[in-house]
Design an enzyme around this catalytic site. Structure first.
Site, PDB file in Angstrom:
ATOM      1  N   ARG A 293       0.739  -1.211  -0.030  1.00 33.49           N
ATOM      2  CA  ARG A 293       0.115  -0.288   0.127  1.00 33.49           C
ATOM      3  C   ARG A 293       0.922   1.324  -0.033  1.00 33.49           C
ATOM      4  O   ARG A 293       0.516   2.550  -0.589  1.00 33.49           O
ATOM      5  CB  ARG A 293      -0.983   0.147   1.281  1.00 33.49           C
ATOM      6  CG  ARG A 293      -2.195  -0.822   0.977  1.00 33.49           C
ATOM      7  CD  ARG A 293      -2.844  -1.339   2.103  1.00 33.49           C
ATOM      8  NE  ARG A 293      -3.780  -2.156   2.078  1.00 33.49           N
ATOM      9  CZ  ARG A 293      -4.598  -3.151   2.708  1.00 33.49           C
ATOM     10  NH1 ARG A 293      -4.142  -3.072   4.065  1.00 33.49           N
ATOM     11  NH2 ARG A 293      -5.332  -3.937   2.306  1.00 33.49           N
TER      12      ARG A 293
ATOM     13  N   TYR B 193      -7.234  -0.836  -6.135  1.00 30.65           N
ATOM     14  CA  TYR B 193      -6.412  -1.811  -6.012  1.00 30.65           C
ATOM     15  C   TYR B 193      -5.436  -1.745  -4.763  1.00 30.65           C
ATOM     16  O   TYR B 193      -5.203  -0.950  -4.117  1.00 30.65           O
ATOM     17  CB  TYR B 193      -5.379  -2.300  -7.298  1.00 30.65           C
ATOM     18  CG  TYR B 193      -4.262  -1.470  -7.895  1.00 30.65           C
ATOM     19  CD1 TYR B 193      -3.994  -0.333  -7.249  1.00 30.65           C
ATOM     20  CD2 TYR B 193      -3.520  -1.731  -8.738  1.00 30.65           C
ATOM     21  CE1 TYR B 193      -2.893   0.126  -7.461  1.00 30.65           C
ATOM     22  CE2 TYR B 193      -2.546  -1.188  -9.383  1.00 30.65           C
ATOM     23  CZ  TYR B 193      -2.224   0.111  -8.854  1.00 30.65           C
ATOM     24  OH  TYR B 193      -0.984   0.671  -9.402  1.00 30.65           O
ATOM     25  N   GLU B 194      -5.108  -3.147  -4.225  1.00 35.52           N
ATOM     26  CA  GLU B 194      -4.314  -3.371  -3.040  1.00 35.52           C
ATOM     27  C   GLU B 194      -5.146  -2.627  -1.923  1.00 35.52           C
ATOM     28  O   GLU B 194      -4.800  -1.986  -0.817  1.00 35.52           O
ATOM     29  CB  GLU B 194      -2.787  -2.604  -3.176  1.00 35.52           C
ATOM     30  CG  GLU B 194      -2.156  -3.385  -4.190  1.00 35.52           C
ATOM     31  CD  GLU B 194      -0.414  -3.426  -3.975  1.00 35.52           C
ATOM     32  OE1 GLU B 194      -0.231  -3.201  -2.831  1.00 35.52           O
ATOM     33  OE2 GLU B 194       0.206  -3.547  -5.081  1.00 35.52           O
ATOM     34  N   GLY B 195      -6.346  -3.153  -2.027  1.00 34.93           N
ATOM     35  CA  GLY B 195      -7.387  -2.445  -1.020  1.00 34.93           C
ATOM     36  C   GLY B 195      -8.013  -1.212  -1.442  1.00 34.93           C
ATOM     37  O   GLY B 195      -7.516  -0.024  -1.470  1.00 34.93           O
TER      38      GLY B 195
END
Lengths: 323, 249, 379
Positions: free
Chosen positions: C243, C362-364
């Protein structure tokens, strides 16, 4: 006491830059109440040497040595230093070109002289000796003081005018003391460059836009580029239309150029084009529309049709180059 | 063979130039310093030669004359690939003085090939390389745009007005290099940056040297004026500008 | 607090900037249009060491700190966020995980090839039905003694085509919920792995994204990372670092859009003066500058926490949430400032706006980040 100028020759001939230098030496000598002496190395006909007198040289020291072919820094340095000593030169001046830049610093060390390179005017004062030169690549001007008794200057080309001053120059021949050690470098070959100038390396860029009006109308622009030793560029619409190759496209998505002088013909100055040329030192524009944005960026402008302006400009440049 | 590259520490070429002290000194506040572009190209070429000539080149050294604040520039040169760095601890004021400092070092530790950039982008002197050559009584070749080492022989290309010369020279010599000597400066690799930490950076005391010149005042050119219009019937005016002001003919 | 970057960090940032401005800019529009993977750039950047910049030098890496990596990702993203995500996934989701949790054998086998960039890493967590709810893994890894048998489908996998060292999350013990998940190092060449065609995306178009199908893929037991059932925790740990990389990418996208807008506003004239002299535009730029500065501080602080050995998960989520939103806002305003020019591709800002969007996903997603942050507050 004297001012000594080293004048380079090209196949036995002098150029405008040589006369400017002699004229500068003459004016400086006058300021110092002394004479201008010129040293010339290599084979130059007497008639050509005499021309230097017309720009104020009172004496011309001719040096010929059959070992000299091309510029050999060590040998040339020794010769100039020996002449400087013989003539009691207080100031030695060179042109600020490839040759001058090569020799002046060496001669300065020989004479234990402080050096100011690329000066563009006569000294502000003689005592102290203060002279002006460009610094930070044209972004500022510096006043440099030379503290040593002897001085070496290199003169920026085209910064002073060659003024005629009818001196009757005496020509004498000087035989320098040179050993083989002075000839440690040897010129093997000389190549004259005939290739086109690379766009991103060019000092001068001649560029055309839609105002050129077609693929078949570029001959005058090419001719002007040839005369100025310039590279050719174009705008995106021009390369999109296929009038010119994509490699010449200058602008946001094309090449970014930063020449000394950028000449824009028939270019309105869309912001994407300006983005590619904004680092140019001087921009000159020719366009039919007096409100075209290119004139905001330009230093000099002509409102007119390139088809009419270009031939006149080519003619005038050609005339000027003859002088 | 050993190669020495003389580096100048100069303001980034995009720096806005300002002066302080009643226009007597360059204002260095907030300035980002870089390796003088011509010197960086010289370094690039030296490394290319070292990499392509087997074991012929023993080492590539970079040198600057300056105070401690010039060390980041030297370390960048080490990160790019120089083997070691030398800083001569003197404030560079005048080309004669700087060349004398470098001479002091080279007389103590000789080099076969010495490379200097044709000018520095700050005071545009084009002076130190030639002076150094004369102090060392070495041959010098200036405006060099090509440097080649073939079977222990040095060949150089030199730019002249309207062409190029090919030369050979004896060793040791000083080459004063310009654009063309290498394609573009190298970007340091992570490994290079890491290795720069452990490469030697030697500080040498200054030697006694005379300063023969000094800048006493600066001024800025007048601000960019409005576009000057020239009549289309009078292109001769423009040609005068070409000649007198822009100096392109 | 010391906000100064070290000499080395400055040098790394400059190196990334030089590469981006000299090389990535040349074909970024074309790659965006065609959706082509930047093979040559990947090779060049691998040679410069950006693929292994944080890996221990004993495995061939550069041993640089997290902040250096963040600075590099930011610089690449200013010009080419697609190239940045290739490096980000490779570094923070794959290489970092193998180095931190891998066995010595795994490190010796995989870190050198990851560090040199001769193999690119990919991280396979998302599934058609498990995006935000990552514990809902349908991919299975059946324990067969000396190996596991892998079956299932992974979705939206960055570097799936260009990469060949996969970290794959799969259920071994579905009855244990997320505690039954394992992480494996899988090589793309192994039998039973197939790829769906390259996804035609809104942004990051030259990074390659695919679905990956596993059919009875034999994974040696020694390729499992950590103890049995460590997979979910592992994935969450990786995402904490990942992140930060995305926050840096978002910051770079925002910075690129801001810098272009600032320059444009000084050059473009309207009503007789540069548009920056019109308050409507000047205020926009002021707001953009504030958001950009805040974004930078968020992500640099997260990197500093990691570099100084402190917990960084919360800071990383905050940075990702803030930077992604800032990137979306700043790029949208950048297009507005550019007017008609902003809407055409030549000016880059419409592309930056398209690239910004994914950083909120993306990535959360931004929503997931809020959940993570809120949980962190209660803890």
């Amino acid at each position: 006491m004297s001012v000594l100028a080293f004048t380079e020759n090209w196949d036995g001939k002098f150029k405008k830059i040589s006369f400017e230098l002699v004229s500068y030496a003459h004016q400086l000598a006058a300021q110092m109440n002394t004479n201008a002496v010129v040293v010339s190395i290599g084979n130059v006909p007497e008639e050509e040497l005499k021309k230097l007198g017309h720009y104020g040289a009172s004496k011309i020291v001719r040096v010929e040595d059959n070992r000299i072919s091309g510029l050999i820094n060590k040998a040339f340095t020794a010769i100039i230093a020996q002449v400087a000593e013989k003539e009691g030169a207080d100031v030695v001046v060179f042109s600020h070109n490839f040759t001058g830049k090569a020799l002046a610093p060496r001669v300065a060390v020989r004479l234990r002289a402080g050096m100011a390179s690329g000066v563009n005017a006569l000294p502000d004062s003689l005592d102290p000796f203060v002279v002006k030169k460009g610094v930070f690549t044209g972004k500022a001007i510096g006043h440099i003081t030379i503290k040593s008794a002897k001085k070496v200057l290199t003169l920026f080309p085209n910064s002073v005018e060659a003024i005629e001053a009818d001196e009757n120059a005496v020509i004498e021949t000087f035989t320098p003391q040179l050993s083989d050690a002075h000839f440690a470098t040897k010129v093997l070959e000389v190549k004259k460059v005939t290739d086109k100038v690379l766009l991103t390396d060019a000092e001068v860029v001649v560029s055309g836009g839609r105002g050129m009006k077609g693929a078949d109308k570029w001959a005058p622009l090419e001719e002007l580029a040839g005369l100025l030793g310039a590279a050719i560029a174009c705008t995106r619409p021009v390369s999109d239309e296929g009038w010119r190759p994509h490699g010449e496209h200058v602008g946001q998505t094309g090449k970014i150029v930063a020449p000394n002088v950028y000449l824009a013909f028939g270019i309105s100055g869309a912001i994407q084009h300006l983005g590619g040329i904004s680092a140019s030192k001087h921009i000159i524009a020719v366009n039919t529309d007096k409100d075209a944005p290119i004139f905001e960026a330009a230093e000099y402008g002509i409102v007119g049709d390139v088809q009419q302006v270009l031939p006149k400009l080519i003619e005038a440049v050609r005339e000027a180059k003859k002088q | 063979m050993k190669i020495l590259i003389c580096l100048s520490n100069v303001p980034d070429t995009t720096t806005k130039i300002k002066f302080t002290g009643d226009n007597t000194q360059f204002d260095a506040a907030g300035v980002q310093w870089i390796i003088n572009p011509w010197d960086e190209l010289a370094l690039t070429r030296a490394l290319e030669i070292k990499e392509t000539s087997g074991t012929t080149i023993e080492k590539v050294t970079v040198l600057t004359v300056g105070k401690a604040d010039t060390e980041p520039t030297l370390r960048k040169a080490l990160a790019i690939g120089a083997d070691d760095a030398v800083r001569i601890d003197a404030e560079p004021k005048d080309a004669y003085q700087v060349a004398a400092q470098i001479t002091g070092f080279v007389k103590e530790q000789p080099y076969d090939i010495i490379l200097c950039g044709i000018e520095s982008s700050d005071y545009n002197g084009s002076t130190v390389g030639g002076m150094l050559a004369e102090f060392l009584d070495s041959p010098s070749v200036s405006s060099v745009s090509g440097l080649f080492l073939e079977n222990g022989q040095i060949r150089l290309n030199r730019e002249i007005d309207g062409g190029q010369e090919v030369l050979e020279t004896m060793i040791p010599f000083v080459a004063i290099v310009q654009k063309g000597i290498a394609k573009e400066p190298r970007i340091p690799s992570m490994r290079g940056i890491m290795m720069a930490r452990s490469k030697p950076l030697t500080v040498k005391p200054a030697v006694a040297a005379d300063e023969l010149t000094g800048f006493t005042a600066f001024e800025l050119p007048p601000p960019h004026a409005k576009c000057k219009m020239i009549d289309a019937e009078n292109v001769g005016e423009l040609v005068k500008v070409f000649r007198n002001e822009l100096k392109i003919i | 607090m010391d906000f100064n970057l070290t000499e080395e960090q400055l040098m790394i940032r400059q190196a990334a900037k030089d590469y981006a401005e000299r090389e990535l800019i040349k074909d970024v529009l074309e790659r965006d249009a065609k959706g082509e993977f930047p093979w040559q750039h990947a090779k060049n950047l691998a040679e410069l060491g950006f693929f292994g910049m944080m890996i221990d030098p004993k495995y061939g890496g550069g041993g640089m700190d997290t902040l250096s990596y963040i600075l590099a990702i930011e610089e690449f993203s200013k010009i080419d966020a697609a190239m940045a995500v290739v490096i980000s996934v490779h570094n923070s989701l794959v290489s970092y995980g193998v180095e931190k949790y891998g066995t010595e054998e795994q490190k010796e086998k995989y870190l050198p090839v990851l560090a040199s960039g001769s193999r690119i890493g990919a991280f396979l967590l998302s599934e058609p039905e498990a995006g935000s709810d990552a514990s809902y893994q349908k991919t299975t890894a059946e324990d067969k003694g000396d190996h596991y048998l892998l079956n299932g489908t992974k979705n939206w996998i960055s570097n799936a085509g260009s990469g060949s060292v996969y970290i794959v999350m799969a259920h071994t013990h579905p009855e244990l919920g997320h505690k039954g998940i394992n992480a494996f190092i899988v090589e793309k060449e192994w039998a039973g792995i197939s790829l769906a065609p390259h996804e035609d995306k809104m942004g990051l178009r030259s990074s390659d994204t695919h679905s990956v199908m596993f059919t009875d893929v034999k994974v040696p037991r020694e390729n499992r990372i950590g103890a049995d059932g460590f997979g979910f925790k592992y994935a969450m740990k990786m995402l904490e670092g990942g992140r930060m990389g995305i926050a840096a990418q978002a910051t770079g996208i925002a910075a690129g859009a801001f810098e272009r807008s600032l320059q444009y506003a000084q050059e473009r004239k309207a009503f007789g003066k540069p548009i920056i002299e019109h308050q409507a535009i000047a205020f926009k730029l002021a707001d953009m500058a504030v958001k950009l500065e805040a974004a930078r501080n968020f992500v640099y602080k997260a990197a500093w926490l990691k570099d100084t050995g402190q917990p960084y998960g919360q800071a990383s989520s905050m940075a990702k949430l803030y930077c992604a939103d800032a990137a979306m806002e700043i790029t949208t305003e950048a297009v507005q400032i550019h007017g008609g020019y902003g809407y055409v591709k030549e000016y880059h800002v419409e592309r930056l706006m398209r690239e910004a969007k994914v950083t909120q996903i993306y990535e959360g997603t931004s929503e997931i980040q809020r959940i993570v942050i809120a949980r962190g507050l209660v803890r």
